[in-house]
Design a protein around this motif. Structure first.
Motif, PDB file in Angstrom:
ATOM      1  N   ALA A 180       1.067  -1.505   0.022  1.00 27.88           N
ATOM      2  CA  ALA A 180       0.208  -0.128  -0.078  1.00 27.88           C
ATOM      3  C   ALA A 180       0.852   1.376  -0.048  1.00 27.88           C
ATOM      4  N   VAL A 181       1.568   0.885   0.682  1.00 31.99           N
ATOM      5  CA  VAL A 181       2.881   2.561   0.611  1.00 31.99           C
ATOM      6  C   VAL A 181       3.592   2.547  -0.610  1.00 31.99           C
ATOM      7  N   TYR A 182       4.119   1.395  -1.148  1.00 29.09           N
ATOM      8  CA  TYR A 182       4.429   1.983  -2.377  1.00 29.09           C
ATOM      9  C   TYR A 182       3.156   2.076  -3.344  1.00 29.09           C
ATOM     10  N   GLN A 183       2.263   1.767  -3.438  1.00 30.30           N
ATOM     11  CA  GLN A 183       0.927   1.970  -3.964  1.00 30.30           C
ATOM     12  C   GLN A 183       0.450   4.074  -4.270  1.00 30.30           C
ATOM     13  N   LEU A 184       0.627   3.838  -2.568  1.00 31.40           N
ATOM     14  CA  LEU A 184       0.364   5.775  -2.499  1.00 31.40           C
ATOM     15  C   LEU A 184       1.860   6.450  -3.406  1.00 31.40           C
ATOM     16  N   ALA A 185       3.314   6.317  -2.637  1.00 27.06           N
ATOM     17  CA  ALA A 185       4.109   6.415  -3.113  1.00 27.06           C
ATOM     18  C   ALA A 185       3.493   6.952  -4.679  1.00 27.06           C
ATOM     19  N   ILE A 186       3.151   6.113  -6.378  1.00 25.79           N
ATOM     20  CA  ILE A 186       3.269   6.071  -7.192  1.00 25.79           C
ATOM     21  C   ILE A 186       2.356   7.190  -7.451  1.00 25.79           C
ATOM     22  N   GLN A 187       0.803   7.114  -6.654  1.00 30.45           N
ATOM     23  CA  GLN A 187      -0.205   7.404  -6.955  1.00 30.45           C
ATOM     24  C   GLN A 187       0.352   9.367  -6.879  1.00 30.45           C
ATOM     25  N   GLN A 188       1.089   9.540  -5.792  1.00 35.05           N
ATOM     26  CA  GLN A 188       1.444  10.864  -5.491  1.00 35.05           C
ATOM     27  C   GLN A 188       2.613  11.264  -6.737  1.00 35.05           C
ATOM     28  N   LEU A 189       3.593  10.214  -7.168  1.00 29.12           N
ATOM     29  CA  LEU A 189       4.087  10.763  -8.125  1.00 29.12           C
ATOM     30  C   LEU A 189       3.424  11.087  -9.573  1.00 29.12           C
ATOM     31  N   ALA A 190       2.379  10.295  -9.192  1.00 33.00           N
ATOM     32  CA  ALA A 190       1.551  10.939 -10.992  1.00 33.00           C
ATOM     33  C   ALA A 190       1.190  12.094 -10.502  1.00 33.00           C
ATOM     34  N   ARG A 191       0.707  12.363  -9.583  1.00 30.33           N
ATOM     35  CA  ARG A 191      -0.007  14.125  -9.213  1.00 30.33           C
ATOM     36  C   ARG A 191       0.971  14.741  -8.974  1.00 30.33           C
ATOM     37  N   GLN A 192       2.569  14.852  -9.008  1.00 32.61           N
ATOM     38  CA  GLN A 192       3.423  15.609  -9.422  1.00 32.61           C
ATOM     39  C   GLN A 192       4.122  16.285  -7.450  1.00 32.61           C
ATOM     40  N   HIS A 193       3.239  15.234  -6.432  1.00 33.71           N
ATOM     41  CA  HIS A 193       3.424  15.061  -5.495  1.00 33.71           C
ATOM     42  C   HIS A 193       4.842  14.769  -4.861  1.00 33.71           C
ATOM     43  N   TYR A 194       5.914  15.720  -4.907  1.00 34.84           N
ATOM     44  CA  TYR A 194       6.833  15.079  -5.027  1.00 34.84           C
ATOM     45  C   TYR A 194       7.772  14.130  -3.956  1.00 34.84           C
TER      46      TYR A 194
END
Length: 68
Positions: A2-16
């Motif tokens: 879940a942590v990894y998937q959340l990080a990927i979603q944040q990257l997609a939203r440019q929340h680096y």
């Protein structure tokens, strides 16, 4: 996972920054997670943002500290 998937979603939203933080914490907790996915993704984000980006130098330093 879940942590990894959340990080990927944040990257997609440019929340680096939150994405880099999550990936770094995941790497620290489990270096071998999904055959090194957190480490690989961190390096890919560094490449994407470029060496001049302030988050890259900050998180590269923290990654180095986690490695050694």
């Amino acid at each position: 996972e879940a942590v990894y998937q959340l990080a990927i979603q944040q990257l997609a939203r440019q929340h680096y920054e939150p994405a880099l933080e999550a990936l770094l914490q995941l790497f620290v907790r489990n270096r071998t997670y999904h055959e090194g996915a957190a480490h690989r993704t961190l390096l890919q984000v560094f490449e994407l943002l470029g060496n001049e980006h302030p988050l890259v130098s900050q998180y590269r330093r923290r990654l180095y500290q986690a490695l050694y």
